[in-house]
Design a protein around this motif. Structure first.
Motif, PDB file in Angstrom:
ATOM      1  N   ILE A  68       0.839  -1.194   0.000  1.00 37.09           N
ATOM      2  CA  ILE A  68       0.000   0.000   0.000  1.00 37.09           C
ATOM      3  C   ILE A  68       0.879   1.251   0.000  1.00 37.09           C
ATOM      4  O   ILE A  68       0.614   2.212  -0.726  1.00 37.09           O
ATOM      5  CB  ILE A  68      -0.980  -0.038   1.186  1.00 37.09           C
ATOM      6  N   GLN A  69       1.934   1.243   0.778  1.00 37.11           N
ATOM      7  CA  GLN A  69       2.848   2.393   0.821  1.00 37.11           C
ATOM      8  C   GLN A  69       3.510   2.623  -0.538  1.00 37.11           C
ATOM      9  O   GLN A  69       3.671   3.769  -0.978  1.00 37.11           O
ATOM     10  CB  GLN A  69       3.905   2.196   1.905  1.00 37.11           C
ATOM     11  N   GLU A  70       3.902   1.558  -1.209  1.00 35.45           N
ATOM     12  CA  GLU A  70       4.510   1.697  -2.539  1.00 35.45           C
ATOM     13  C   GLU A  70       3.505   2.246  -3.546  1.00 35.45           C
ATOM     14  O   GLU A  70       3.840   3.093  -4.367  1.00 35.45           O
ATOM     15  CB  GLU A  70       5.075   0.357  -3.025  1.00 35.45           C
ATOM     16  N   LEU A  71       2.271   1.758  -3.497  1.00 40.54           N
ATOM     17  CA  LEU A  71       1.256   2.256  -4.417  1.00 40.54           C
ATOM     18  C   LEU A  71       0.960   3.730  -4.163  1.00 40.54           C
ATOM     19  O   LEU A  71       0.711   4.491  -5.086  1.00 40.54           O
ATOM     20  CB  LEU A  71      -0.027   1.422  -4.300  1.00 40.54           C
ATOM     21  N   ARG A  72       1.006   4.155  -2.919  1.00 38.21           N
ATOM     22  CA  ARG A  72       0.750   5.568  -2.580  1.00 38.21           C
ATOM     23  C   ARG A  72       1.841   6.485  -3.131  1.00 38.21           C
ATOM     24  O   ARG A  72       1.613   7.685  -3.291  1.00 38.21           O
ATOM     25  CB  ARG A  72       0.629   5.756  -1.084  1.00 38.21           C
ATOM     26  N   LYS A  73       3.011   5.942  -3.454  1.00 35.15           N
ATOM     27  CA  LYS A  73       4.069   6.746  -4.060  1.00 35.15           C
ATOM     28  C   LYS A  73       3.692   7.169  -5.480  1.00 35.15           C
ATOM     29  O   LYS A  73       4.205   8.166  -5.985  1.00 35.15           O
ATOM     30  CB  LYS A  73       5.393   5.979  -4.075  1.00 35.15           C
ATOM     31  N   ILE A  74       2.819   6.404  -6.124  1.00 37.07           N
ATOM     32  CA  ILE A  74       2.373   6.737  -7.482  1.00 37.07           C
ATOM     33  C   ILE A  74       1.413   7.923  -7.412  1.00 37.07           C
ATOM     34  O   ILE A  74       1.617   8.929  -8.073  1.00 37.07           O
ATOM     35  CB  ILE A  74       1.704   5.520  -8.148  1.00 37.07           C
ATOM     36  N   ARG A  75       0.367   7.783  -6.635  1.00 35.51           N
ATOM     37  CA  ARG A  75      -0.569   8.863  -6.327  1.00 35.51           C
ATOM     38  C   ARG A  75      -1.509   8.375  -5.240  1.00 35.51           C
ATOM     39  O   ARG A  75      -1.577   7.184  -4.941  1.00 35.51           O
ATOM     40  CB  ARG A  75      -1.320   9.379  -7.551  1.00 35.51           C
ATOM     41  N   ASP A  76      -2.234   9.307  -4.661  1.00 36.70           N
ATOM     42  CA  ASP A  76      -3.063   8.961  -3.512  1.00 36.70           C
ATOM     43  C   ASP A  76      -4.339   8.239  -3.934  1.00 36.70           C
ATOM     44  O   ASP A  76      -4.797   8.370  -5.075  1.00 36.70           O
ATOM     45  CB  ASP A  76      -3.408  10.217  -2.723  1.00 36.70           C
ATOM     46  N   PHE A  77      -4.894   7.486  -3.024  1.00 38.92           N
ATOM     47  CA  PHE A  77      -6.152   6.773  -3.212  1.00 38.92           C
ATOM     48  C   PHE A  77      -6.774   6.561  -1.838  1.00 38.92           C
ATOM     49  O   PHE A  77      -6.130   6.739  -0.807  1.00 38.92           O
ATOM     50  CB  PHE A  77      -5.926   5.427  -3.924  1.00 38.92           C
ATOM     51  N   LYS A  78      -8.032   6.180  -1.859  1.00 41.53           N
ATOM     52  CA  LYS A  78      -8.739   5.880  -0.615  1.00 41.53           C
ATOM     53  C   LYS A  78      -8.504   4.421  -0.264  1.00 41.53           C
ATOM     54  O   LYS A  78      -8.347   3.570  -1.147  1.00 41.53           O
ATOM     55  CB  LYS A  78     -10.227   6.148  -0.753  1.00 41.53           C
ATOM     56  N   LEU A  79      -8.523   4.142   1.027  1.00 42.23           N
ATOM     57  CA  LEU A  79      -8.335   2.775   1.515  1.00 42.23           C
ATOM     58  C   LEU A  79      -9.409   2.507   2.553  1.00 42.23           C
ATOM     59  O   LEU A  79      -9.559   3.268   3.506  1.00 42.23           O
ATOM     60  CB  LEU A  79      -6.941   2.629   2.124  1.00 42.23           C
ATOM     61  N   GLU A  80     -10.167   1.440   2.341  1.00 45.28           N
ATOM     62  CA  GLU A  80     -11.219   1.069   3.276  1.00 45.28           C
ATOM     63  C   GLU A  80     -11.013  -0.372   3.721  1.00 45.28           C
ATOM     64  O   GLU A  80     -10.716  -1.242   2.907  1.00 45.28           O
ATOM     65  CB  GLU A  80     -12.602   1.194   2.630  1.00 45.28           C
ATOM     66  N   TYR A  81     -11.191  -0.581   5.004  1.00 44.71           N
ATOM     67  CA  TYR A  81     -11.152  -1.928   5.561  1.00 44.71           C
ATOM     68  C   TYR A  81     -12.576  -2.348   5.866  1.00 44.71           C
ATOM     69  O   TYR A  81     -13.312  -1.619   6.529  1.00 44.71           O
ATOM     70  CB  TYR A  81     -10.308  -1.968   6.837  1.00 44.71           C
ATOM     71  N   VAL A  82     -12.966  -3.501   5.357  1.00 42.73           N
ATOM     72  CA  VAL A  82     -14.304  -4.037   5.576  1.00 42.73           C
ATOM     73  C   VAL A  82     -14.153  -5.318   6.375  1.00 42.73           C
ATOM     74  O   VAL A  82     -13.482  -6.254   5.935  1.00 42.73           O
ATOM     75  CB  VAL A  82     -15.008  -4.313   4.237  1.00 42.73           C
ATOM     76  N   TYR A  83     -14.762  -5.318   7.537  1.00 37.64           N
ATOM     77  CA  TYR A  83     -14.689  -6.490   8.407  1.00 37.64           C
ATOM     78  C   TYR A  83     -15.975  -7.279   8.269  1.00 37.64           C
ATOM     79  O   TYR A  83     -17.057  -6.780   8.556  1.00 37.64           O
ATOM     80  CB  TYR A  83     -14.428  -6.060   9.848  1.00 37.64           C
ATOM     81  N   ILE A  84     -15.829  -8.484   7.800  1.00 36.80           N
ATOM     82  CA  ILE A  84     -16.979  -9.332   7.515  1.00 36.80           C
ATOM     83  C   ILE A  84     -17.420 -10.054   8.774  1.00 36.80           C
ATOM     84  O   ILE A  84     -16.619 -10.693   9.461  1.00 36.80           O
ATOM     85  CB  ILE A  84     -16.629 -10.369   6.436  1.00 36.80           C
ATOM     86  N   ASP A  85     -18.705  -9.953   9.043  1.00 35.12           N
ATOM     87  CA  ASP A  85     -19.328 -10.749  10.089  1.00 35.12           C
ATOM     88  C   ASP A  85     -20.067 -11.872   9.372  1.00 35.12           C
ATOM     89  O   ASP A  85     -21.085 -11.622   8.721  1.00 35.12           O
ATOM     90  CB  ASP A  85     -20.294  -9.896  10.897  1.00 35.12           C
TER      91      ASP A  85
END
Length: 105
Positions: free
Chosen positions: A56-73
């Motif tokens: 994720i850190q390497e991809l953010r070097k290209i340009r910014d994006f949103k990151l969402e964590y979805v916790y499945i129940d």
């Protein structure tokens, strides 16, 4: 400009698609990382999430994006015969697609 939602596992396919979307388009990008509450409690998915951070850190070097964590129940999707990992994102994001927040998945 389109808005893309990408289910991101940290595997080769999702990293490649994220890279291409970040380098070849100016589209907004949201990476969705899914984890099972039960597996997190057992320490399984938490290791995977930690291992994903350098990518994720390497991809953010290209340009910014949103990151969402979805916790499945799993109890939320037990009524389905289908694999919950395939069904759950559709359930989770249906309203946001219908509202026009995302154009592509």
């Amino acid at each position: 400009m389109a808005s893309n939602l990408l289910l991101f596992s940290g595997g080769l396919d999702s990293v490649y698609i994220a890279y291409r979307l970040l380098t070849d388009t100016s589209d907004d990008l949201t990476l969705c990382v899914m984890a099972s509450n039960q597996r997190l409690a057992e320490g399984i998915d938490s290791r995977a999430l930690l291992n994903m951070q350098p990518l994720i850190q390497e991809l953010r070097k290209i340009r910014d994006f949103k990151l969402e964590y979805v916790y499945i129940d799993p109890s939320e999707v037990t009524s389905f015969e289908l694999d919950r990992w395939n069904v759950y994102p559709m359930l989770k994001y249906a309203d946001r697609f219908n509202s026009g927040e995302f154009d592509k998945m």
